[in-house]
Design a protein around this motif. Structure first.
Motif, PDB file in Angstrom:
ATOM      1  N   THR A   1       0.845  -1.189   0.000  1.00 53.43           N
ATOM      2  CA  THR A   1       0.000   0.000   0.000  1.00 53.43           C
ATOM      3  C   THR A   1       0.878   1.236   0.000  1.00 53.43           C
ATOM      4  O   THR A   1       1.731   1.388   0.868  1.00 53.43           O
ATOM      5  N   GLU A   2       0.665   2.069  -0.980  1.00 51.64           N
ATOM      6  CA  GLU A   2       1.305   3.385  -1.029  1.00 51.64           C
ATOM      7  C   GLU A   2       0.463   4.312  -0.158  1.00 51.64           C
ATOM      8  O   GLU A   2      -0.764   4.346  -0.269  1.00 51.64           O
ATOM      9  N   HIS A   3       1.123   5.064   0.712  1.00 47.63           N
ATOM     10  CA  HIS A   3       0.451   5.992   1.625  1.00 47.63           C
ATOM     11  C   HIS A   3       0.995   7.385   1.369  1.00 47.63           C
ATOM     12  O   HIS A   3       2.215   7.586   1.390  1.00 47.63           O
ATOM     13  N   ALA A   4       0.106   8.333   1.120  1.00 50.21           N
ATOM     14  CA  ALA A   4       0.528   9.720   0.924  1.00 50.21           C
ATOM     15  C   ALA A   4      -0.493  10.641   1.573  1.00 50.21           C
ATOM     16  O   ALA A   4      -1.685  10.581   1.245  1.00 50.21           O
ATOM     17  N   LEU A   5      -0.035  11.446   2.520  1.00 52.66           N
ATOM     18  CA  LEU A   5      -0.872  12.496   3.089  1.00 52.66           C
ATOM     19  C   LEU A   5      -0.670  13.721   2.212  1.00 52.66           C
ATOM     20  O   LEU A   5       0.454  14.221   2.076  1.00 52.66           O
ATOM     21  N   LEU A   6      -1.741  14.187   1.584  1.00 49.59           N
ATOM     22  CA  LEU A   6      -1.669  15.261   0.600  1.00 49.59           C
ATOM     23  C   LEU A   6      -2.149  16.576   1.211  1.00 49.59           C
ATOM     24  O   LEU A   6      -3.356  16.787   1.380  1.00 49.59           O
ATOM     25  N   PRO A   7      -1.213  17.476   1.549  1.00 54.95           N
ATOM     26  CA  PRO A   7      -1.591  18.778   2.092  1.00 54.95           C
ATOM     27  C   PRO A   7      -1.904  19.758   0.959  1.00 54.95           C
ATOM     28  O   PRO A   7      -1.012  20.356   0.366  1.00 54.95           O
ATOM     29  N   VAL A   8      -3.171  19.896   0.639  1.00 51.96           N
ATOM     30  CA  VAL A   8      -3.604  20.753  -0.459  1.00 51.96           C
ATOM     31  C   VAL A   8      -3.655  22.199   0.042  1.00 51.96           C
ATOM     32  O   VAL A   8      -4.084  22.470   1.168  1.00 51.96           O
ATOM     33  N   ILE A   9      -3.228  23.111  -0.786  1.00 55.19           N
ATOM     34  CA  ILE A   9      -3.254  24.535  -0.436  1.00 55.19           C
ATOM     35  C   ILE A   9      -4.696  24.927  -0.106  1.00 55.19           C
ATOM     36  O   ILE A   9      -5.619  24.652  -0.888  1.00 55.19           O
ATOM     37  N   ALA A  10      -4.879  25.536   1.061  1.00 58.38           N
ATOM     38  CA  ALA A  10      -6.217  25.922   1.518  1.00 58.38           C
ATOM     39  C   ALA A  10      -6.916  26.781   0.467  1.00 58.38           C
ATOM     40  O   ALA A  10      -6.317  27.680  -0.121  1.00 58.38           O
ATOM     41  N   GLY A  11      -8.175  26.462   0.237  1.00 58.23           N
ATOM     42  CA  GLY A  11      -8.969  27.174  -0.754  1.00 58.23           C
ATOM     43  C   GLY A  11      -8.956  26.528  -2.128  1.00 58.23           C
ATOM     44  O   GLY A  11      -9.729  26.926  -3.001  1.00 58.23           O
ATOM     45  N   MET A  12      -8.089  25.525  -2.317  1.00 57.55           N
ATOM     46  CA  MET A  12      -7.980  24.860  -3.624  1.00 57.55           C
ATOM     47  C   MET A  12      -8.537  23.433  -3.586  1.00 57.55           C
ATOM     48  O   MET A  12      -8.339  22.663  -4.528  1.00 57.55           O
TER      49      MET A  12
END
Length: 104
Positions: A3-14
């Motif tokens: 299992t590939e695990h990635a926490l994706l911190p998306v720029i707020a508002g996008m």
């Protein structure tokens, strides 16, 4: 299976734009040999954080097969602009000998 695990911190508002781009990108990863499936979840507490879990037959299916493909270049074009900071990606292997009833 890994299992590939990635926490994706998306720029707020996008977040909405990211989710639309992710739906465009999904077929790019699913076309890869060794791809088994994915799940994208959104944090309740931090709505601009997403958790991506991808099941692969092997680490190499991801790191060589997908990341070495033309589809990955398009994946990057569609998605990488949304992340700040850039996510850390790790691969996990289930410990099959540990049953759920012995974990708690």
């Amino acid at each position: 299976m890994i299992t590939e695990h990635a926490l994706l911190p998306v720029i707020a508002g996008m977040e909405e734009e990211f989710m639309a781009a992710f739906e465009q990108a999904r077929p790019l990863i699913s076309a890869t040999d060794g791809y088994l499936g994915l799940q994208l979840s959104r944090s309740i507490e931090t709505p601009n954080h997403f958790l991506l879990l991808v099941s692969w037959e092997s680490v190499e299916a991801h790191t060589i097969g997908f990341r070495g493909s033309a589809n990955y270049l398009e994946w990057k074009r569609l998605l990488h602009r949304f992340y700040e900071p850039f996510p850390v990606v790790e691969h996990f292997q289930a410990l099959e000998h540990l049953s759920a009833d012995r974990l708690g």
